[in-house]
Design a protein around this motif. Sequence first.
Motif, PDB file in Angstrom:
ATOM      1  N   LEU A   1      16.509   4.800  -1.306  1.00  0.00           N
ATOM      2  CA  LEU A   1      16.414   3.637  -2.180  1.00  0.00           C
ATOM      3  C   LEU A   1      15.372   2.650  -1.660  1.00  0.00           C
ATOM      4  CD1 LEU A   1      17.823   2.543  -4.731  1.00  0.00           C
ATOM      5  CD2 LEU A   1      19.408   1.349  -3.235  1.00  0.00           C
ATOM      6  N   HIS A   2      15.394   2.407  -0.348  1.00  0.00           N
ATOM      7  CA  HIS A   2      14.427   1.508   0.284  1.00  0.00           C
ATOM      8  C   HIS A   2      13.020   2.052   0.117  1.00  0.00           C
ATOM      9  CE1 HIS A   2      12.173  -0.594   3.396  1.00  0.00           C
ATOM     10  NE2 HIS A   2      13.173  -1.463   3.523  1.00  0.00           N
ATOM     11  N   GLU A   3      12.868   3.343   0.301  1.00  0.00           N
ATOM     12  CA  GLU A   3      11.551   3.974   0.204  1.00  0.00           C
ATOM     13  C   GLU A   3      10.962   3.828  -1.203  1.00  0.00           C
ATOM     14  OE1 GLU A   3       9.504   8.428   0.426  1.00  0.00           O
ATOM     15  OE2 GLU A   3      11.577   8.133   1.050  1.00  0.00           O
ATOM     16  N   ILE A   4      11.785   4.093  -2.222  1.00  0.00           N
ATOM     17  CA  ILE A   4      11.283   4.077  -3.599  1.00  0.00           C
ATOM     18  C   ILE A   4      10.931   2.663  -4.040  1.00  0.00           C
ATOM     19  CG2 ILE A   4      11.857   4.541  -6.004  1.00  0.00           C
ATOM     20  CD1 ILE A   4      13.595   6.851  -5.051  1.00  0.00           C
ATOM     21  N   ILE A   5      11.860   1.719  -3.830  1.00  0.00           N
ATOM     22  CA  ILE A   5      11.605   0.343  -4.251  1.00  0.00           C
ATOM     23  C   ILE A   5      10.428  -0.242  -3.474  1.00  0.00           C
ATOM     24  CG2 ILE A   5      12.523  -2.002  -4.330  1.00  0.00           C
ATOM     25  CD1 ILE A   5      15.271  -0.836  -4.848  1.00  0.00           C
ATOM     26  N   GLY A   6      10.461  -0.081  -2.149  1.00  0.00           N
ATOM     27  CA  GLY A   6       9.410  -0.645  -1.299  1.00  0.00           C
ATOM     28  C   GLY A   6       8.046  -0.056  -1.594  1.00  0.00           C
ATOM     29  N   LYS A   7       7.980   1.257  -1.702  1.00  0.00           N
ATOM     30  CA  LYS A   7       6.694   1.923  -1.930  1.00  0.00           C
ATOM     31  C   LYS A   7       6.096   1.525  -3.272  1.00  0.00           C
ATOM     32  CE  LYS A   7       6.248   6.152  -0.549  1.00  0.00           C
ATOM     33  NZ  LYS A   7       6.368   7.630  -0.446  1.00  0.00           N
ATOM     34  N   LYS A   8       6.920   1.479  -4.301  1.00  0.00           N
ATOM     35  CA  LYS A   8       6.418   1.119  -5.631  1.00  0.00           C
ATOM     36  C   LYS A   8       5.959  -0.334  -5.673  1.00  0.00           C
ATOM     37  CE  LYS A   8       5.443   2.442  -9.735  1.00  0.00           C
ATOM     38  NZ  LYS A   8       6.419   2.800 -10.753  1.00  0.00           N
ATOM     39  N   PHE A   9       6.710  -1.217  -5.036  1.00  0.00           N
ATOM     40  CA  PHE A   9       6.358  -2.637  -5.010  1.00  0.00           C
ATOM     41  C   PHE A   9       5.019  -2.846  -4.300  1.00  0.00           C
ATOM     42  CE2 PHE A   9       6.729  -6.833  -2.833  1.00  0.00           C
ATOM     43  CZ  PHE A   9       6.793  -7.635  -3.962  1.00  0.00           C
ATOM     44  N   VAL A  10       4.871  -2.242  -3.150  1.00  0.00           N
ATOM     45  CA  VAL A  10       3.631  -2.372  -2.376  1.00  0.00           C
ATOM     46  C   VAL A  10       2.454  -1.772  -3.134  1.00  0.00           C
ATOM     47  CG1 VAL A  10       2.444  -1.614  -0.275  1.00  0.00           C
ATOM     48  CG2 VAL A  10       4.786  -2.472  -0.140  1.00  0.00           C
ATOM     49  N   ALA A  11       2.681  -0.630  -3.786  1.00  0.00           N
ATOM     50  CA  ALA A  11       1.614   0.027  -4.541  1.00  0.00           C
ATOM     51  C   ALA A  11       1.143  -0.833  -5.704  1.00  0.00           C
ATOM     52  CB  ALA A  11       2.089   1.387  -5.046  1.00  0.00           C
ATOM     53  N   ARG A  12       2.097  -1.465  -6.390  1.00  0.00           N
ATOM     54  CA  ARG A  12       1.732  -2.311  -7.524  1.00  0.00           C
ATOM     55  C   ARG A  12       0.895  -3.503  -7.076  1.00  0.00           C
ATOM     56  NH1 ARG A  12       1.325   0.154 -12.166  1.00  0.00           N
ATOM     57  NH2 ARG A  12       3.189   1.327 -12.691  1.00  0.00           N
ATOM     58  N   LEU A  13       1.254  -4.117  -5.962  1.00  0.00           N
ATOM     59  CA  LEU A  13       0.474  -5.240  -5.460  1.00  0.00           C
ATOM     60  C   LEU A  13      -0.878  -4.761  -4.957  1.00  0.00           C
ATOM     61  CD1 LEU A  13       3.093  -7.452  -3.592  1.00  0.00           C
ATOM     62  CD2 LEU A  13       2.220  -7.653  -5.918  1.00  0.00           C
ATOM     63  N   GLY A  14      -0.910  -3.565  -4.381  1.00  0.00           N
ATOM     64  CA  GLY A  14      -2.170  -2.996  -3.917  1.00  0.00           C
ATOM     65  C   GLY A  14      -3.163  -2.812  -5.043  1.00  0.00           C
ATOM     66  N   TYR A  15      -2.672  -2.567  -6.249  1.00  0.00           N
ATOM     67  CA  TYR A  15      -3.533  -2.413  -7.413  1.00  0.00           C
ATOM     68  C   TYR A  15      -4.340  -3.691  -7.651  1.00  0.00           C
ATOM     69  CZ  TYR A  15      -4.823  -1.694 -12.335  1.00  0.00           C
ATOM     70  OH  TYR A  15      -5.512  -1.568 -13.511  1.00  0.00           O
ATOM     71  N   TYR A  16      -3.742  -4.837  -7.290  1.00  0.00           N
ATOM     72  CA  TYR A  16      -4.425  -6.123  -7.451  1.00  0.00           C
ATOM     73  C   TYR A  16      -5.127  -6.564  -6.165  1.00  0.00           C
ATOM     74  CZ  TYR A  16      -1.679  -6.426 -11.740  1.00  0.00           C
ATOM     75  OH  TYR A  16      -1.115  -6.169 -12.973  1.00  0.00           O
ATOM     76  N   GLY A  17      -5.202  -5.683  -5.194  1.00  0.00           N
ATOM     77  CA  GLY A  17      -5.876  -6.001  -3.952  1.00  0.00           C
ATOM     78  C   GLY A  17      -5.062  -6.819  -2.983  1.00  0.00           C
ATOM     79  N   ILE A  18      -3.749  -6.826  -3.145  1.00  0.00           N
ATOM     80  CA  ILE A  18      -2.871  -7.597  -2.264  1.00  0.00           C
ATOM     81  C   ILE A  18      -2.161  -6.641  -1.313  1.00  0.00           C
ATOM     82  CG2 ILE A  18      -0.890  -9.154  -2.159  1.00  0.00           C
ATOM     83  CD1 ILE A  18      -1.574  -9.934  -5.072  1.00  0.00           C
ATOM     84  N   ASP A  19      -2.384  -6.825  -0.021  1.00  0.00           N
ATOM     85  CA  ASP A  19      -1.684  -6.030   0.978  1.00  0.00           C
ATOM     86  C   ASP A  19      -0.327  -6.678   1.253  1.00  0.00           C
ATOM     87  OD1 ASP A  19      -3.807  -4.247   1.301  1.00  0.00           O
ATOM     88  OD2 ASP A  19      -4.802  -5.589   2.723  1.00  0.00           O
TER      89      ASP A  19
ATOM     90  N   GLU B   1       3.763  -6.199   2.949  1.00  0.00           N
ATOM     91  CA  GLU B   1       4.581  -5.475   3.928  1.00  0.00           C
ATOM     92  C   GLU B   1       6.045  -5.836   3.688  1.00  0.00           C
ATOM     93  OE1 GLU B   1       4.966  -6.549   8.371  1.00  0.00           O
ATOM     94  OE2 GLU B   1       3.413  -4.999   8.304  1.00  0.00           O
ATOM     95  N   ILE B   2       6.867  -4.832   3.461  1.00  0.00           N
ATOM     96  CA  ILE B   2       8.285  -5.067   3.222  1.00  0.00           C
ATOM     97  C   ILE B   2       8.986  -5.409   4.533  1.00  0.00           C
ATOM     98  CG2 ILE B   2      10.460  -4.075   2.388  1.00  0.00           C
ATOM     99  CD1 ILE B   2       8.459  -4.501   0.183  1.00  0.00           C
ATOM    100  N   GLU B   3       9.669  -6.547   4.534  1.00  0.00           N
ATOM    101  CA  GLU B   3      10.461  -6.941   5.697  1.00  0.00           C
ATOM    102  C   GLU B   3      11.851  -6.326   5.621  1.00  0.00           C
ATOM    103  OE1 GLU B   3       9.609  -8.977   8.437  1.00  0.00           O
ATOM    104  OE2 GLU B   3       7.601  -8.514   7.662  1.00  0.00           O
TER     105      GLU B   3
END
Length: 348
Positions: free
Chosen positions: A82-100, A102-104
């Motif tokens: 669950l952590h992997e899916i939510i975290g990975k998708k969230f980070v990927a979506r922000l990466g699309y806008y050039g925002i790095d 990191e999930i705490e």
Amino acid sequence: MIPAVTEDITSSYGSDNGVYVPVIEGSVSDDNSEDNGNGDGEGDSSISDCESVTSGSRIVEVEQTSSFGLIGMVKVDVSDKLHEIIGKKFVARLGYYGIDAEIECIHRNLFDFSEIAQARFSSFRMFANSVEKKNGGDANVKFAWFGGSKGEIVNIVVHGFGCHNIRNAGSFGHGIVLSADHSPLESVDAAIVDEDGIKHILLCRVSMGKSEVVNRGSTQCYPSSDEFQSGVDDLVSPKKIIIWSSQMNTHILPEFVVSFKTLTSIDRPVRVEKPVSPWIPIPNLLAVLSKILAPKAMEEIAQFRRSYLERKICRRDMIKGIREVTGDRLLLAVLKDFTKQRRSNRVD
């Protein structure tokens, strides 16, 4: 139907690439309970000092007070799917806008640590079931984001949404405005850094039912008719979801708190591929619909078209008339198919 917390719920999360989240499986119950398998999740749980929670196939021990500082919130282990899916998708979506980013950590709301929490979940489920019946078996439950300060997020989890949370509505009417699960940027921007340099954002389940378009600058504060239960900024690819103030604590369920750090500025200009807008020329639309609809329906649509060409009605009224004849579901399917063809032709 909206399953109880104890049931295995699989809901779409970022459906554009087929990613799904197993939202919640397992209940909070006494270790010596003799009725762990009834699956109805309503009123049979008893609370002990340390509870067993099932997440997928894993069992973790949960203290009543999580590291987020709230009773009933459990920290999702980083090794959990669950952590992997939510975290990975969230980070990927922000990466699309050039925002790095990191999930705490990610916390999950268990909903059954108190009678109030159970009632809040039951209320959401009851209203979602009602919306489902009203809309022919589809409650249209989606995930959506809501950002704010840590204190604001805590208050929402404990007390529910309040009038001060409507400040995010801006010019889209009088209601709670959430960001669609595939477009978290505005909710991320609304999140405020806490004393530890961390931002917090809610991932909520939202019972949308049938949506209507709410235009920027609207002063709308409730559905325009009994036919609709929510608002969106765009019917084909919504980025904003509007839940009216009268329904904000019955149609929104704050399910996860995602805590994260942004390592680059949200204001940083980024070059991204320009998306293909969901659009279709009227002649193409009529050609497709003529293969699907009955002749009588096509004659009604043709009449709207003629009235527009003769300047008897405006374009908006023509589109409204076509929607009334075809229904939004069919029209959206045609639009999506045509948009895919445009993308394919552009690549070729």
